[in-house]
Design a protein around this motif. Structure first.
Motif: not given
Ligand code: NAI
Length: 320
Positions: A101, A20-21, A195, A122, A41, A74, A198
């Protein structure tokens, strides 16, 4: 032609960078000369399980393009270990992108304590732990750039996301204070509400919209905010779909209800409700003192004929 922004000599940790991001940020920093710690993780979107494959793959991608990167598997809950990875591999830490996240969406009446706790651990505590572990290194070197990742769900609320919203707006509060404490140390902290397409958004938005929400539309803002040339700190941005904008608080001019020899009453609040909530001539307090000063300035003013002093914030606290 303008000079490209590079990160040569800088060490960046991106949490949750296996997809993702986060992956996009890691690739972008790697391409522009930073040494990157790719943390992930590797669990599922609900925070279950772990796997080293996601982080490894991104490290390989960065290296394949000639960049420098190491993996860390980790949980962000163990913040010290993530920072230690940066120190072991590259000897310093300059930039922290708190991005990892998970989601555990449920309507509030069905939200369990586990759903609540995991989200706070988290997002909020993870960002705290990672950032605190980096802070003293940044302080000593008089340089640091930190990003907190909030969400529109935290800014505006969203059905079924009480746990997520609380953690995400908590991160804004954390960022606001770190920006103040870091200012004299050249440690900047900003918050983004992105936004993007992902795995977290794949099932909640139609495919044609997701196509326009590429993660690479978010990374340029993150890179700019983390560059040594960027002076911005303590700010909040919404970003996505090729657009980005800055947010701030807005406060109505309000209304003074206090009258000499009259107790304040809920009836007076009711009767002045429209005035209290009217945003015409609103102000934008940017600091706690701007906010307090405009309130305290009312203490020395005599009430008008009807005992009411209007518009206490119109002359103070403006921060366009
Ligand atoms: P994603 O699920 O693709 O990426 C999140 C990554 O965090 C995953 O690869 C996951 O394995 C890793 N992760 C989860 N728990 C973990 C931990 N305890 N320790 C280390 N790594 C961990 O999701 P995305 O969309 O790329 O999200 C990135 C951030 O952006 C998040 O914080 C999310 O809440 C935030 N966000 C994303 C939005 C979107 O539209 N995609 C909207 C608003 C916020």
């Amino acid at each position: 032609m303008s000079v490209p922004l590079t990160f040569d000599g800088k060490v960046v940790l991106v949490t949750g960078a296996g997809g993702g991001l986060g992956r996009e940020y890691a690739l972008a920093f790697g391409q522009r000369g930073a040494s990157v710690v790719v943390n992930d993780l590797g669990g599922n979107a609900k925070g279950e399980g772990k796997n080293s494959a996601a982080a490894d793959k991104v490290v390989e991608e960065i290296k394949a393009k000639g960049g420098k990167a190491v993996a860390n598997y980790d949980s962000v809950e163990d913040g010290e270990k993530l920072i230690q990875s940066a120190l072991d591999a590259f000897g310093r830490i300059d930039i922290v992108i708190n991005n990892a996240g998970i989601l555990r969406d449920r309507s509030f009446s069905r939200l369990s304590e586990l759903d609540w706790d995991l989200l706070q651990r988290v997002h909020l505590k993870g960002s705290f732990n990672v950032t605190r572990a980096a802070w003293n290194h940044m302080k000593e070197q008089k340089f640091g750039r930190i990003i907190m990742t909030a969400s529109a769900a935290g800014l505006y609320g969203n059905f079924g996301q009480a746990n997520y919203s609380a953690a995400k707006l908590g991160l804004l509060g954390l960022s606001n204070t770190l920006a103040i404490e870091g200012r004299k140390l050249n440690i900047h902290c900003n918050t983004i509400a992105p936004i993007a397409n992902s795995r977290l958004t794949q099932n909640i938005m139609p495919a044609d919209i997701l196509e326009n929400l590429k993660p690479e539309y978010v990374s340029p803002l993150v890179l700019w905010l983390c560059h040594e040339q960027c002076e911005e700190t303590g700010a909040l941005f919404e970003v996505g779909a090729g657009w980005m904008g800055k947010l701030r608080w807005e406060r109505s001019p309000g209304h003074v209800l206090l009258r000499k020899n009259h107790p304040m009453s809920p009836e007076a609040v009711r009767d002045q409700w429209d005035n209290i909530c009217d945003f015409k001539d609103a102000s934008h307090p940017a600091t706690i003192s701007e906010s307090l000063m405009s309130m305290l300035s009312m203490l020395n003013k005599e009430p008008a004929g009807d005992g009411l002093v209007a518009n206490p914030t119109s002359s103070l606290g403006h921060n366009p």
